[in-house]
Design a protein around this motif. Structure first.
Motif, PDB file in Angstrom:
ATOM      1  N   TYR A 213      -5.487  -5.051 -21.272  1.00  0.00           N
ATOM      2  CA  TYR A 213      -4.368  -4.585 -20.159  1.00  0.00           C
ATOM      3  C   TYR A 213      -4.618  -2.973 -20.413  1.00  0.00           C
ATOM      4  O   TYR A 213      -3.540  -2.468 -20.217  1.00  0.00           O
ATOM      5  N   GLY A 214      -5.972  -2.188 -20.474  1.00  0.00           N
ATOM      6  CA  GLY A 214      -5.588  -1.131 -20.063  1.00  0.00           C
ATOM      7  C   GLY A 214      -5.912  -0.544 -18.714  1.00  0.00           C
ATOM      8  O   GLY A 214      -6.196  -1.328 -17.636  1.00  0.00           O
ATOM      9  N   ALA A 215      -5.218   0.725 -18.481  1.00  0.00           N
ATOM     10  CA  ALA A 215      -5.408   1.376 -17.028  1.00  0.00           C
ATOM     11  C   ALA A 215      -6.802   1.329 -16.708  1.00  0.00           C
ATOM     12  O   ALA A 215      -6.748   1.190 -15.385  1.00  0.00           O
ATOM     13  N   GLU A 244      -4.851   2.497 -23.922  1.00  0.00           N
ATOM     14  CA  GLU A 244      -5.976   3.257 -23.522  1.00  0.00           C
ATOM     15  C   GLU A 244      -7.222   2.626 -24.011  1.00  0.00           C
ATOM     16  O   GLU A 244      -8.155   3.174 -24.869  1.00  0.00           O
ATOM     17  N   SER A 245      -7.607   1.623 -23.442  1.00  0.00           N
ATOM     18  CA  SER A 245      -8.881   0.741 -23.726  1.00  0.00           C
ATOM     19  C   SER A 245     -10.042   0.924 -22.913  1.00  0.00           C
ATOM     20  O   SER A 245      -9.508   1.018 -21.522  1.00  0.00           O
ATOM     21  N   ALA A 246     -11.146   0.783 -23.094  1.00  0.00           N
ATOM     22  CA  ALA A 246     -12.151   1.079 -22.187  1.00  0.00           C
ATOM     23  C   ALA A 246     -12.481  -0.054 -21.323  1.00  0.00           C
ATOM     24  O   ALA A 246     -11.935  -1.353 -21.643  1.00  0.00           O
ATOM     25  N   ILE A 247     -13.134   0.107 -20.232  1.00  0.00           N
ATOM     26  CA  ILE A 247     -13.617  -0.903 -19.338  1.00  0.00           C
ATOM     27  C   ILE A 247     -14.459  -1.883 -19.774  1.00  0.00           C
ATOM     28  O   ILE A 247     -15.354  -1.714 -20.551  1.00  0.00           O
ATOM     29  N   LYS A 248     -14.051  -3.340 -19.777  1.00  0.00           N
ATOM     30  CA  LYS A 248     -14.796  -4.339 -20.517  1.00  0.00           C
ATOM     31  C   LYS A 248     -16.165  -4.540 -19.845  1.00  0.00           C
ATOM     32  O   LYS A 248     -16.197  -4.508 -18.539  1.00  0.00           O
TER      33      LYS A 248
END
Length: 446
Positions: A213-215, A244-248
């Motif tokens: 659920y990162g931006a 602040e998670s990376a694009i998967k």
């Protein structure tokens, strides 16, 4: 004036305004102007400005669908999305519902194999919009995943799964996806399995939320009574506090079957439920419109389709029969479905296969093509006759990276389809000799 009266008035007013969207003329919706930009946190925004009514519709989409689950933790993705709406920033599910009802706002969402989405409809007046957006943003940024709510919802989901396991429609659908996709994540049930749902913990939900659920990579769709500047501020506020998670990584490609699969499942129902099909196409595939128009003739056009005419009307072998393509991030299913008496199952299935083979071999007639185009194009205005419908298209365009003029060129794309293109696309994309076939309620199944 008491609060109960105010609340009732606001909710009623929003319902009336919502119904008013259906009265828009098609001319007012022609040429949907889509604006696109990116927030400072990396989310993409798709916006249509419309001041006809004082309502704003918002959707935010994450690549957090059931295909992000694993076989060992099937169901985590769906439970995460749902529980986010049942407790956030210290608010209980009851308080969330009351605060939304207080300003006549409507909270909703969608969930499938590819994506998890949250929707908000609110009046555009300042107090109502501010309160609704505040609650909506807290749901997105500060989900609590309360232990007691998790336990309650797990019990509800498990009961639903146990009930589904007795229903021929659910049994056939689940068996079809499992046989069609094998070890690919599209084979996973969106609701999970009884044993895997039973093992879901609050830590599982928190981990999934932080990971998916990162931006960055999120898609925000907005339509309604806002200026470009106001829409930008709303999008910034909604996405700035996301993880602040990376694009998967993208969902893996689908491997096409190289041999037929047939599964017969016993069931006490008086009818046989039959599904057969093959992996179809992705969103944005160049064959989409030839396959879509062709399938309208084959089995997507209701009583005017070939399958209905041949299998139901002429022979009376089925109660219903249909076909469809379901484009997804990777190849979604092409499916034919039918229901028939058990003692007619073999004859009905044989005729369906013969009708499909004939369709692939010979294609459509010019008369069928003309009628299909007329029906599809004639019905298109009904697909964009409300802001909520346009919102769904904005979300789809953004999530699947389709052209911004997708809606503007839709009818011309349909009109350009030729009979030769339909025959070519069907012959290349469908291999009936390698179809998956599921028969639930087969009298000879053990």
């Amino acid at each position: 004036m008491n609060m109960q009266y105010i609340r009732k008035t606001l909710v009623t007013g929003l319902a009336v305004l919502t119904a008013g969207f259906l009265a828009f003329s098609t001319a007012a919706q022609a040429g949907v102007k889509i604006q696109k930009w990116q927030t400072s946190s990396g989310s993409e925004v798709y916006f249509v400005e419309n001041h006809d009514l004082p309502i704003v519709d918002i959707s935010i989409n994450f690549a957090a669908g059931a295909a992000r689950d694993t076989a060992q933790k099937s169901g985590v993705a769906g439970v995460t999305r749902y529980l986010m709406t049942l407790g956030a920033a210290g608010m209980t599910d009851e308080k969330i519902a009351n605060k939304m009802a207080d300003v006549g706002a409507i909270l909703g969402g969608d969930f499938d194999a590819d994506r998890a989405a949250f929707k908000l409809r609110t009046l555009s007046s300042e107090r109502e919009k501010t309160q609704a957006l505040d609650v909506f943003t807290k749901i997105l940024q500060h989900p609590d995943f309360p232990e007691d709510v998790l336990a309650r919802e797990k019990a509800r989901i498990i009961a639903g799964l146990q009930e589904s396991a007795t229903q021929p429609e659910s049994i056939s659908s689940k068996a079809f996806m499992a046989a069609l996709y094998g070890s690919h994540p599209y084979s996973l049930d969106e609701s999970g399995e009884v044993d895997t749902v039973g093992r879901i913990s609050r830590a599982d939900l928190l981990d999934f939320y932080r990971q998916y659920y990162g931006a960055k990579g999120a898609v925000v769709a907005i339509i309604g009574d806002l200026s470009r500047e106001q829409a930008a501020a709303v999008a910034e506020s909604m996405t700035a506090g996301l993880p602040e998670s990376a694009i998967k990584a993208p969902i893996p490609a689908v491997t096409l079957p190289t041999q037929p699969v047939e599964k017969r499942i016993a069931h006490p129902a008086s009818q046989s439920h039959i599904l057969l099909g093959y992996p179809g196409i992705k969103r944005g595939d160049p064959d989409l419109f030839p396959l879509y128009v062709g399938n309208y003739v084959l089995g997507g056009g209701g009583f005017v389709s070939r399958l209905t005419e041949e299998v139901r009307e002429k022979r009376g072998l089925v109660y219903s029969v249909y076909s469809y393509f379901a484009p997804m991030a990777e190849a979604g299913p092409f499916q034919i479905g039918l229901q028939t008496k058990k003692d007619q199952a073999e004859d009905a299935l044989k005729l369906v296969k013969e009708t499909l083979d004939n369709f692939i071999k010979n294609g459509v007639t010019e008369a069928e093509l003309k009628a299909a185009k007329a029906n599809i194009i004639g019905g298109f205005p009904m697909r964009i006759d409300s802001n909520s419908k346009i919102l769904d298209y904005l979300s789809m365009i953004g999530f699947y990276k389709l052209p911004l003029n997708y809606l503007d060129t839709y009818n011309s794309s349909v009109e350009k389809v030729t009979a030769a293109q339909i025959k070519d696309a069907f012959s290349r994309r469908l291999k009936p000799e390698n179809f998956v076939t599921i028969i639930v309620g087969d009298p000879d199944a053990k």
